[in-house]
Each structure stands twice: as C-alpha cells, then as structure tokens.
Write an enzyme that holds these catalytic residues in place. Structure first.
Site, PDB file in Angstrom:
ATOM      1  N   ASP A 148      64.773 -44.705 -43.006  1.00  9.88           N
ATOM      2  CA  ASP A 148      63.878 -43.728 -42.989  1.00  9.88           C
ATOM      3  C   ASP A 148      64.047 -42.849 -41.535  1.00  9.88           C
ATOM      4  OD1 ASP A 148      62.651 -44.327 -45.078  1.00  9.88           O
ATOM      5  OD2 ASP A 148      61.206 -45.572 -44.186  1.00  9.88           O
ATOM      6  N   ASP A 162      61.654 -40.458 -50.450  1.00  8.97           N
ATOM      7  CA  ASP A 162      60.228 -40.714 -50.536  1.00  8.97           C
ATOM      8  C   ASP A 162      59.506 -39.052 -50.812  1.00  8.97           C
ATOM      9  OD1 ASP A 162      60.395 -43.144 -49.692  1.00  8.97           O
ATOM     10  OD2 ASP A 162      60.624 -42.955 -47.437  1.00  8.97           O
TER      11      ASP A 162
END
Length: 205
Positions: A148, A162
């Site tokens: 991330d 996401d």
C-alpha cells in the site's frame, strides 16, 4: 381465453402491463463476458506496475508529499484486507479472493448490461491484484503482505486494487438501487412479467 390486445406502438396491453424488454442478444452477452477479464487485466497490470514502482522508489523514503497534506505516497506492507482492515488474517482473505474470482468468472457468462461488466471487471482485477501480493510477496505463500502506498488525510493507506474494489462496490450499489439485474433486466420488469404469466396460468386453469 381471449388474448390481451396491445395499444398500438405503446408496448402496453389492455391489462395495463408493459411488455418486458427483449432478451439480450447472445453476441452482446459474449461481449460483456469478454469485457470482464479484459478490464480485470488492465486493473491488475496497473496495480502491479504501481506497486513495483512504489517499492523501487519509496523504500526507506518516508512520506512523499504530492499535494501537501491532502495527498501523498507512503509505503507500507499490509497483512490485512483492503484499507489495512483485519490485519493478521491474510490467508483467509486469500481464500475469499479466490472464491470471489471464481464466482465472477462464472457469472460473467450471464451478464446482460455493460454496467455489471465494468463493475465485475473492476472487482475481479482488484481482488486478483491484492491476491497476487498475498501469493508471491513475503513472508510466504498466501501470507504475503500487500503493498500500500497511497495516503489521504484520516484514511487508511491503500493501493490501486483497493480503488478498483471500491469503485466496483459503488457501481454495484447504483445498479442495484436503480433495479438493473446482472442479466440486464430491470427488477420491476421481471416482476411484471412473472405476474402476467401467473395470471395467464390461472385464467387457463
């Protein structure tokens, strides 16, 4: 039994029930089915490319501001689900992602609306994008930590997979609210057709 008559050019018979829309042509269904994996491949490719660049450029760099405090890059390894939720259950999310991918591939053959093709393509690409990290990244098979690197104020750090999953969820919600099923038929039309067929059956009896 007297057959109901239709008002010319109105699509409404004398019972007041509107005709159901025509079925989706097989060629169009095949196009929708093909669009799902194509969209998923685009999402997967972009997701893995940006993760590769994030690892190469952001490792050891701390936060990199892009738009001041509003948006920046900050590299982390996430052992949980999307947006860093439920950390410590990586293998469970791997199994769920595989199940979701199989379900989407199966249902894609019956799609009758472009909106569902886009939504399921985004969902499949996002799920496989994060699943790829869980399979191939450390610390091990189905336990890998997801990369991330996108950071907003007061929001968990996330990635492009996401984003795709979130966009898919929003689009699915919109399609559900306006009543468009995966087969391309409006829910209200399906109910009207079912009511008409039940009424005809009772009259024939």
């Amino acid at each position: 039994m007297t057959e109901p008559t239709k008002t010319p050019d109105s699509g409404v018979d004398d019972t007041g029930v509107a005709d159901a829309p025509p079925p989706v042509p097989p060629a169009r269904r095949r196009a929708y089915a093909a669009a799902v994996p194509l969209i998923a491949l685009v999402v997967l490719g972009l997701d893995q490319l940006t993760k590769y660049l994030a690892v190469e450029k952001l490792t050891g760099e701390g936060r990199v501001d892009v738009a001041g405090d509003l948006f920046g890059f900050y590299l982390i390894r996430n052992p949980g689900a999307a947006f860093s939720m439920a950390t410590g259950s990586t293998w469970i999310f791997s199994v769920v992602a595989i199940a979701v991918a199989v379900f989407i591939i199966r249902i894609s053959r019956t799609l009758g609306h472009w909106g569902w093709a886009v939504a399921l393509g985004l969902l499949l690409g996002g799920a496989v994008g994060n699943l790829t990290d869980r399979i191939f990244r450390s610390p091990g098979l189905f336990r890998g930590h997801v990369v991330d690197f996108l950071e907003l104020p007061n929001w968990p750090i996330f990635n492009l997979a996401d984003c795709a999953i979130t966009c898919a969820a929003v689009l699915i919600a919109v399609l559900s609210v306006i009543g468009i099923g995966t087969d391309g038929q409006r829910v209200s039309d399906s109910k009207k057709k079912s009511t008409t067929e039940d009424g005809d059956g009772q009259a024939d009896a």
